[in-house]
Design a protein around this motif. Structure first.
Motif, PDB file in Angstrom:
ATOM      1  N   LEU A  37      16.692  71.392  -8.923  1.00 45.69           N
ATOM      2  CA  LEU A  37      15.689  72.213  -8.250  1.00 45.69           C
ATOM      3  C   LEU A  37      15.900  73.690  -8.561  1.00 45.69           C
ATOM      4  O   LEU A  37      17.012  74.203  -8.427  1.00 45.69           O
ATOM      5  N   PHE A  38      14.830  74.375  -8.945  1.00 43.35           N
ATOM      6  CA  PHE A  38      14.902  75.819  -9.169  1.00 43.35           C
ATOM      7  C   PHE A  38      14.871  76.561  -7.828  1.00 43.35           C
ATOM      8  O   PHE A  38      15.860  77.161  -7.419  1.00 43.35           O
ATOM      9  N   ARG A  39      13.752  76.527  -7.124  1.00 46.56           N
ATOM     10  CA  ARG A  39      13.607  77.151  -5.808  1.00 46.56           C
ATOM     11  C   ARG A  39      12.517  76.423  -5.048  1.00 46.56           C
ATOM     12  O   ARG A  39      11.512  76.021  -5.647  1.00 46.56           O
ATOM     13  N   SER A  40      12.691  76.315  -3.748  1.00 47.80           N
ATOM     14  CA  SER A  40      11.653  75.704  -2.925  1.00 47.80           C
ATOM     15  C   SER A  40      10.508  76.679  -2.698  1.00 47.80           C
ATOM     16  O   SER A  40      10.710  77.889  -2.598  1.00 47.80           O
ATOM     17  N   TRP A  41       9.304  76.133  -2.642  1.00 49.21           N
ATOM     18  CA  TRP A  41       8.081  76.837  -2.252  1.00 49.21           C
ATOM     19  C   TRP A  41       7.635  77.913  -3.229  1.00 49.21           C
ATOM     20  O   TRP A  41       6.882  78.805  -2.871  1.00 49.21           O
ATOM     21  N   GLU A  42       8.105  77.860  -4.468  1.00 52.36           N
ATOM     22  CA  GLU A  42       7.655  78.814  -5.486  1.00 52.36           C
ATOM     23  C   GLU A  42       7.407  78.075  -6.795  1.00 52.36           C
ATOM     24  O   GLU A  42       8.240  77.276  -7.215  1.00 52.36           O
ATOM     25  N   PRO A  43       6.267  78.350  -7.462  1.00 54.83           N
ATOM     26  CA  PRO A  43       6.073  77.786  -8.807  1.00 54.83           C
ATOM     27  C   PRO A  43       7.121  78.332  -9.769  1.00 54.83           C
ATOM     28  O   PRO A  43       7.835  79.296  -9.463  1.00 54.83           O
ATOM     29  N   LEU A  44       7.227  77.732 -10.918  1.00 56.68           N
ATOM     30  CA  LEU A  44       8.160  78.201 -11.930  1.00 56.68           C
ATOM     31  C   LEU A  44       7.727  79.568 -12.456  1.00 56.68           C
ATOM     32  O   LEU A  44       6.545  79.836 -12.642  1.00 56.68           O
ATOM     33  N   THR A  45       8.701  80.441 -12.720  1.00 57.02           N
ATOM     34  CA  THR A  45       8.425  81.756 -13.274  1.00 57.02           C
ATOM     35  C   THR A  45       8.549  81.716 -14.798  1.00 57.02           C
ATOM     36  O   THR A  45       9.037  80.744 -15.375  1.00 57.02           O
ATOM     37  N   GLU A  46       8.115  82.785 -15.438  1.00 53.38           N
ATOM     38  CA  GLU A  46       8.257  82.879 -16.893  1.00 53.38           C
ATOM     39  C   GLU A  46       9.720  82.802 -17.296  1.00 53.38           C
ATOM     40  O   GLU A  46      10.068  82.187 -18.308  1.00 53.38           O
ATOM     41  N   ALA A  47      10.599  83.409 -16.500  1.00 54.34           N
ATOM     42  CA  ALA A  47      12.027  83.350 -16.806  1.00 54.34           C
ATOM     43  C   ALA A  47      12.540  81.910 -16.701  1.00 54.34           C
ATOM     44  O   ALA A  47      13.340  81.465 -17.534  1.00 54.34           O
ATOM     45  N   ASP A  48      12.094  81.192 -15.679  1.00 57.88           N
ATOM     46  CA  ASP A  48      12.498  79.796 -15.528  1.00 57.88           C
ATOM     47  C   ASP A  48      12.095  78.970 -16.743  1.00 57.88           C
ATOM     48  O   ASP A  48      12.805  78.051 -17.162  1.00 57.88           O
ATOM     49  N   MET A  49      10.928  79.289 -17.293  1.00 58.06           N
ATOM     50  CA  MET A  49      10.348  78.452 -18.342  1.00 58.06           C
ATOM     51  C   MET A  49      10.772  78.845 -19.750  1.00 58.06           C
ATOM     52  O   MET A  49      10.273  78.283 -20.721  1.00 58.06           O
ATOM     53  N   GLN A  50      11.685  79.785 -19.875  1.00 57.55           N
ATOM     54  CA  GLN A  50      12.191  80.123 -21.193  1.00 57.55           C
ATOM     55  C   GLN A  50      12.783  78.873 -21.852  1.00 57.55           C
ATOM     56  O   GLN A  50      13.647  78.206 -21.292  1.00 57.55           O
ATOM     57  N   GLY A  51      12.307  78.557 -23.032  1.00 59.25           N
ATOM     58  CA  GLY A  51      12.801  77.399 -23.768  1.00 59.25           C
ATOM     59  C   GLY A  51      12.122  76.092 -23.414  1.00 59.25           C
ATOM     60  O   GLY A  51      12.418  75.061 -24.023  1.00 59.25           O
ATOM     61  N   MET A  52      11.217  76.111 -22.438  1.00 62.12           N
ATOM     62  CA  MET A  52      10.501  74.882 -22.080  1.00 62.12           C
ATOM     63  C   MET A  52       9.280  74.707 -22.975  1.00 62.12           C
ATOM     64  O   MET A  52       8.567  75.680 -23.238  1.00 62.12           O
ATOM     65  N   GLU A  53       9.037  73.504 -23.415  1.00 55.42           N
ATOM     66  CA  GLU A  53       7.852  73.178 -24.202  1.00 55.42           C
ATOM     67  C   GLU A  53       7.004  72.165 -23.435  1.00 55.42           C
ATOM     68  O   GLU A  53       7.353  70.993 -23.355  1.00 55.42           O
ATOM     69  N   PHE A  54       5.901  72.653 -22.849  1.00 57.17           N
ATOM     70  CA  PHE A  54       4.994  71.770 -22.127  1.00 57.17           C
ATOM     71  C   PHE A  54       4.105  71.048 -23.137  1.00 57.17           C
ATOM     72  O   PHE A  54       3.435  71.684 -23.957  1.00 57.17           O
ATOM     73  N   VAL A  55       4.120  69.743 -23.089  1.00 58.62           N
ATOM     74  CA  VAL A  55       3.411  68.914 -24.057  1.00 58.62           C
ATOM     75  C   VAL A  55       2.296  68.153 -23.342  1.00 58.62           C
ATOM     76  O   VAL A  55       2.514  67.578 -22.261  1.00 58.62           O
ATOM     77  N   ASP A  56       1.096  68.145 -23.926  1.00 59.99           N
ATOM     78  CA  ASP A  56      -0.007  67.374 -23.364  1.00 59.99           C
ATOM     79  C   ASP A  56       0.369  65.900 -23.300  1.00 59.99           C
ATOM     80  O   ASP A  56       0.973  65.351 -24.226  1.00 59.99           O
ATOM     81  N   CYS A  57      -0.018  65.270 -22.206  1.00 61.43           N
ATOM     82  CA  CYS A  57       0.244  63.851 -22.008  1.00 61.43           C
ATOM     83  C   CYS A  57      -1.094  63.135 -21.783  1.00 61.43           C
ATOM     84  O   CYS A  57      -1.412  62.739 -20.656  1.00 61.43           O
ATOM     85  N   PRO A  58      -1.906  62.983 -22.825  1.00 61.75           N
ATOM     86  CA  PRO A  58      -3.203  62.310 -22.654  1.00 61.75           C
ATOM     87  C   PRO A  58      -3.010  60.842 -22.308  1.00 61.75           C
ATOM     88  O   PRO A  58      -2.088  60.190 -22.811  1.00 61.75           O
TER      89      PRO A  58
END
Length: 269
Positions: free
Chosen positions: A179-200
């Protein structure tokens, strides 16, 4: 996206069951543990999906009554004067079909949890034409740690979900960060290195992902509705929290029919 065959067995209540019970194999379980999610094609066949589609249409037109299924609306991004159904939650207690569907998914969820599974919550995300997307987040960020430490989501695709109409986007392997943090969406800093891939997905496909797996979706700017059913489970040893979860949520983010005039309600995660 990976895909593989899915074993199925008839539910315990025999010929009365309209749906098979999905069962995962060892390879699928291993890939889920590695990636934090698993895509299974054709978990339900065409006949079963015609039944599930009919159930979803029944739920969509059920009267909005306080104390029954929870209906949330949103303004269309294509026509701000039009109100859309965004999602309907807490369905299974008031619709036998979705009671059967959530029950049919329990076995596979339990395989991933390592023990018997208990339903925590469920919903249909309708994402009608003009329906909004969801910012990158972990489901556990919505305060779920107050109830149990780990959850499995099972998505059942009702309508074809594509990048154009806002299909699920997932990231492999990031669930291990917890868990990153409760009650907050992910920040740009959190998502460094993340690759969101479409899941059709196509009708009948299943997607399993855990409560720490980052995911998101885009708005639906097409002319067709994109419905996805989600059922969420926790380990039976952690307790049955569905009634408490909805009672707690009702205090801060109730369905539209139960909202007080003049009070502001904000969706955070």
């Amino acid at each position: 996206m990976r895909s593989s065959p899915l074993a199925t067995t008839r539910q315990a209540n025999g010929d009365a069951a309209l749906l098979r019970t999905p069962t995962l194999n060892e390879d699928q379980i291993a890939r889920f543990k590695n990636d934090g999610y698993l895509v299974v094609r054709a978990g339900f066949d065409g006949n079963e999906m015609r039944v599930i589609d009919a159930w979803a249409r029944e739920v969509e037109v059920m009267p909005e009554v306080s104390g029954r299924q929870w209906v949330y609306h949103e303004k269309s991004l294509k026509d701000p004067d039009r109100q859309l159904i965004a999602r309907i939650e807490n369905i299974a207690p008031f619709h036998a079909g979705f009671g059967e569907l959530s029950g049919a998914l329990t076995r596979a969820a339990g395989q991933l949890l390592g023990e018997e599974a208990v339903l925590f919550k469920e919903k249909i995300n309708f994402k009608m034409p003009g329906g909004a997307g969801f910012k990158p987040h972990q489901d556990a960020q919505a305060g779920w740690d107050a109830y149990a430490d780990y959850f499995i989501n099972v998505l059942v695709c009702i309508d074809a979900a594509t990048p154009e109409n806002g299909c699920l986007k997932v990231v492999a392997g990031q669930h291990r960060r917890g868990l990153f943090r409760s009650w907050e969406p992910l920040t740009e800093a959190d998502m460094q290195g993340m690759e969101f891939v479409d899941c059709p997905t196509e009708p009948g496909d299943l997607v399993f992902f855990d409560s720490f797996a980052p995911h998101a979706s885009d708005a639906n700017m097409t002319d067709a509705t994109r419905r996805l059913y989600y059922a969420t489970y926790n380990r039976a040893s952690a307790g049955d929290h569905m009634a408490r979860y909805y009672a707690d949520k009702h205090k801060n983010y109730p369905p539209d029919i139960d909202r007080q005039a003049g009070r502001e309600y904000r969706f955070r995660v």
